[in-house]
Design a protein around this motif. Structure first.
Motif, PDB file in Angstrom:
ATOM      1  N   ALA A 227       0.850  -1.195   0.000  1.00  4.59           N
ATOM      2  CA  ALA A 227       0.000   0.000   0.000  1.00  4.59           C
ATOM      3  C   ALA A 227       0.884   1.244   0.000  1.00  4.59           C
ATOM      4  O   ALA A 227       1.163   1.826   1.051  1.00  4.59           O
ATOM      5  N   HIS A 228       1.321   1.639  -1.195  1.00  3.92           N
ATOM      6  CA  HIS A 228       2.238   2.778  -1.313  1.00  3.92           C
ATOM      7  C   HIS A 228       1.684   4.020  -0.628  1.00  3.92           C
ATOM      8  O   HIS A 228       0.488   4.266  -0.660  1.00  3.92           O
ATOM      9  N   THR A 229       2.571   4.751   0.003  1.00  4.37           N
ATOM     10  CA  THR A 229       2.334   5.980   0.785  1.00  4.37           C
ATOM     11  C   THR A 229       1.638   5.742   2.128  1.00  4.37           C
ATOM     12  O   THR A 229       1.540   6.653   2.940  1.00  4.37           O
ATOM     13  N   LYS A 230       1.161   4.532   2.379  1.00  4.66           N
ATOM     14  CA  LYS A 230       0.603   4.228   3.705  1.00  4.66           C
ATOM     15  C   LYS A 230       0.788   2.751   4.044  1.00  4.66           C
ATOM     16  O   LYS A 230      -0.113   2.092   4.575  1.00  4.66           O
ATOM     17  N   ALA A 231       1.971   2.243   3.714  1.00  5.76           N
ATOM     18  CA  ALA A 231       2.231   0.807   3.878  1.00  5.76           C
ATOM     19  C   ALA A 231       2.304   0.403   5.349  1.00  5.76           C
ATOM     20  O   ALA A 231       2.624   1.219   6.211  1.00  5.76           O
ATOM     21  N   ARG A 232       1.986  -0.845   5.612  1.00 11.79           N
ATOM     22  CA  ARG A 232       2.075  -1.387   6.966  1.00 11.79           C
ATOM     23  C   ARG A 232       3.254  -2.342   7.049  1.00 11.79           C
ATOM     24  O   ARG A 232       3.484  -3.133   6.130  1.00 11.79           O
ATOM     25  N   ILE A 233       3.958  -2.292   8.166  1.00 15.22           N
ATOM     26  CA  ILE A 233       5.101  -3.189   8.356  1.00 15.22           C
ATOM     27  C   ILE A 233       4.586  -4.596   8.631  1.00 15.22           C
ATOM     28  O   ILE A 233       3.714  -4.804   9.476  1.00 15.22           O
TER      29      ILE A 233
ATOM     30  N   ASP B 237       8.401  -3.773  -0.256  1.00 19.67           N
ATOM     31  CA  ASP B 237       7.352  -4.802  -0.295  1.00 19.67           C
ATOM     32  C   ASP B 237       7.927  -6.125  -0.809  1.00 19.67           C
ATOM     33  O   ASP B 237       9.120  -6.198  -1.140  1.00 19.67           O
ATOM     34  N   GLY B 238       7.086  -7.146  -0.876  1.00 11.77           N
ATOM     35  CA  GLY B 238       7.560  -8.484  -1.255  1.00 11.77           C
ATOM     36  C   GLY B 238       8.185  -8.530  -2.637  1.00 11.77           C
ATOM     37  O   GLY B 238       8.997  -9.405  -2.937  1.00 11.77           O
ATOM     38  N   LYS B 239       7.833  -7.529  -3.502  1.00  9.78           N
ATOM     39  CA  LYS B 239       8.381  -7.532  -4.866  1.00  9.78           C
ATOM     40  C   LYS B 239       9.597  -6.626  -4.995  1.00  9.78           C
ATOM     41  O   LYS B 239      10.090  -6.385  -6.097  1.00  9.78           O
ATOM     42  N   GLY B 240      10.049  -6.076  -3.870  1.00 11.74           N
ATOM     43  CA  GLY B 240      11.243  -5.233  -3.920  1.00 11.74           C
ATOM     44  C   GLY B 240      10.954  -3.765  -4.190  1.00 11.74           C
ATOM     45  O   GLY B 240      11.870  -2.972  -4.404  1.00 11.74           O
ATOM     46  N   ASN B 241       9.672  -3.366  -4.203  1.00  9.73           N
ATOM     47  CA  ASN B 241       9.347  -1.943  -4.396  1.00  9.73           C
ATOM     48  C   ASN B 241       9.547  -1.173  -3.099  1.00  9.73           C
ATOM     49  O   ASN B 241       9.190  -1.669  -2.023  1.00  9.73           O
ATOM     50  N   ILE B 242      10.071   0.063  -3.224  1.00  9.09           N
ATOM     51  CA  ILE B 242      10.205   0.915  -2.037  1.00  9.09           C
ATOM     52  C   ILE B 242       8.810   1.382  -1.618  1.00  9.09           C
ATOM     53  O   ILE B 242       7.999   1.776  -2.463  1.00  9.09           O
ATOM     54  N   THR B 243       8.538   1.329  -0.312  1.00  9.68           N
ATOM     55  CA  THR B 243       7.247   1.808   0.202  1.00  9.68           C
ATOM     56  C   THR B 243       7.513   2.839   1.299  1.00  9.68           C
ATOM     57  O   THR B 243       8.620   2.894   1.841  1.00  9.68           O
ATOM     58  N   THR B 244       6.495   3.649   1.616  1.00  8.83           N
ATOM     59  CA  THR B 244       6.605   4.510   2.801  1.00  8.83           C
ATOM     60  C   THR B 244       5.382   4.301   3.701  1.00  8.83           C
ATOM     61  O   THR B 244       4.351   3.794   3.264  1.00  8.83           O
TER      62      THR B 244
END
Ligand code: ADP
Ligand code: ASP
Ligand code: MG
Length: 412
Positions: free
Chosen positions: A107-113, A140-147
């Protein structure tokens, strides 16, 4: 020897001088024999600057790319702080969220750890290094940067403290603890020595931005000892605790929270038939708009009025949806209002005291402040009022519930 996670917020790392001061502070803890993991925010203003840049390209930038960009703010401060530590002879190493694998959902811009792999940090600590981790970001699981959402470095700090089973998570900021209300708004606000997780969670979710909501949730769930302290002034700060002491002196109200983030929508003259609330709020929630307070009036002439609040960012889309619904249902009209504010009193002491809400309403009435909406739960009462009365309302309630600090103890 203790393991401490220390999080430093944006203003605390807002300049090179401040970063040097933070490094000095960490060195002192190290010299005292503690193991230290540091989490830092971006320099103050940097995250906003980056978001503004993105908005110059597009009103609604693609969330994945926005995360790639805003996460750079924290990458700068981890490196600067690690350099400042090494310069002082303190072995240190910096890591991005991806490098320590702070695994989040997508969930980009509001991801949960979801999970933290603490092995790498443990190895570095064993080797005698201070570990500096970028707050606010994960992968995330696919290697994308999240915040993790605005203020998310608090959550990084607490989550790391939980994963490492740290002895304490210390949140260093530009105030010396959690106050009865925002000390920037009420000069008479008082620092609290302690506040329960439950109260802090209400305060954070009702608008006190001193700690991110998720950080408090996380700390409560994993029993992480959490303390809010001033970065550059000595003092005990505020401990967020699990225990709810049944002391005689326990105040009824611990704090007052407020926000100006909401807007109010009313649909007038809706036929009063079963399923009305669902017909109105179904499409609103289908559009991913979160609804906060809701009031449905008692029906009159077989029609009713239905009012609710949403985040101001969602106001325009909610208004459009509501206009369509109003046409379909044959409602009389739709009214919107963005000049509102929500003020809430919070305290576990409310459980054992009657008449708290009426004391609140009395204090507002004395100031001639009209209450537009009310909602209550076991430990809070919230009201919606006209925005221009917000500060007056907070000050009046602060006094009415005996929260004012004695003159000598007021924050500058
Ligand atoms: P940081 O950049 O360190 O994360 P924040 O700006 O996110 O700092 O949070 C600290 C600010 O929170 C304070 O400067 C203060 O204005 C505000 N604040 C709001 N409510 C409270 C409160 N009840 N107690 C203390 N600070 C509060
Ligand atoms: N830099 C991010 C923000 O400004 C995260 C944080 O400071 O906690 O929201
Ligand atoms: Mg913050």
């Amino acid at each position: 020897m203790a393991l401490i996670v220390q999080k430093f917020g944006g203003t605390s790392v807002g300049s090179v001088e401040r970063i040097e001061q933070v490094a000095e502070k960490i060195k002192k803890f190290r010299d005292g024999g503690d193991d230290i993991v540091v989490v830092v925010s971006a320099m103050s203003g940097e995250t906003n600057r980056l978001i503004d840049l993105a908005k110059q390209i597009s009103d609604q930038p693609v969330a994945r790319e926005l995360d790639v960009m805003v996460s750079t703010g924290e990458q700068v401060t981890i490196a600067l702080l690690a350099m400042a530590l090494i310069k002082r002879g303190v072995p240190a190493v910096s890591f991005t969220g991806n490098q320590v694998r702070i695994l989040t959902d997508s969930a980009h811009t509001k991801a949960r750890i979801l999970q933290i792999d603490s092995q790498r940090i443990q190895r570095e600590l064993k080797a005698g290094r201070v570990v500096v981790v970028a707050g606010f970001q994960g992968v995330d699981g696919k290697g994308n940067i999240t915040t993790l959402g605005r203020g998310g470095s608090d959550t990084t700090g607490v989550a790391l403290a939980a994963a490492l089973k740290a002895d304490e998570c210390q949140i260093y900021t530009d105030v010396d603890g959690v106050y009865t209300t925002d000390p920037r708004v009420v000069a008479k606000a008082r620092r609290l020595d302690k506040i329960t997780f439950e109260e802090m969670l209400e305060m954070a979710s009702l608008g006190s931005k001193v700690l991110q909501i998720r950080a408090v949730e996380f700390a409560g769930k994993y029993s992480v000892p959490l303390r809010v302290l001033h970065s550059f002034q000595e003092g005990p700060g505020t401990l967020i605790t699990l225990d709810e002491e049944e002391s005689m002196e326990q105040p009824i109200i611990s704090g007052i929270a407020f926000n100006r983030d909401e807007a109010k929508l009313t649909i007038r003259g809706v036929p009063d038939t079963p399923g009305v609330a669902f017909k109105i709020l179904g499409p609103i929630s289908a559009a991913n708009v979160e609804v906060d307070m809701i009031v449905q009036n008692v029906a009159h002439d077989n029609t009713t009025d239905f009012t609710f609040t949403v985040h101001r960012n969602d106001y325009n889309s909610a208004l459009q949806i509501l206009q369509t619904i109003a046409n379909e249902m044959g409602a009389r009209e739709v009214i919107g209002d963005t000049d509102i504010a929500k003020v809430s009193i919070v305290g576990v002491g409310m459980r054992s005291h009657a008449g708290v809400a009426s004391r609140m309403f009395e204090a507002l009435a004395k100031e001639n402040i009209n209450i537009q909406m009310i909602s209550t739960s076991e430990i809070k009462v919230s009201v919606v009022i006209e925005e221009k009365y917000l500060e007056l309302a907070v000050r009046a309630l602060h006094t009415a519930f005996d929260l004012d600090a004695p003159a000598a103890k007021r924050a500058e």
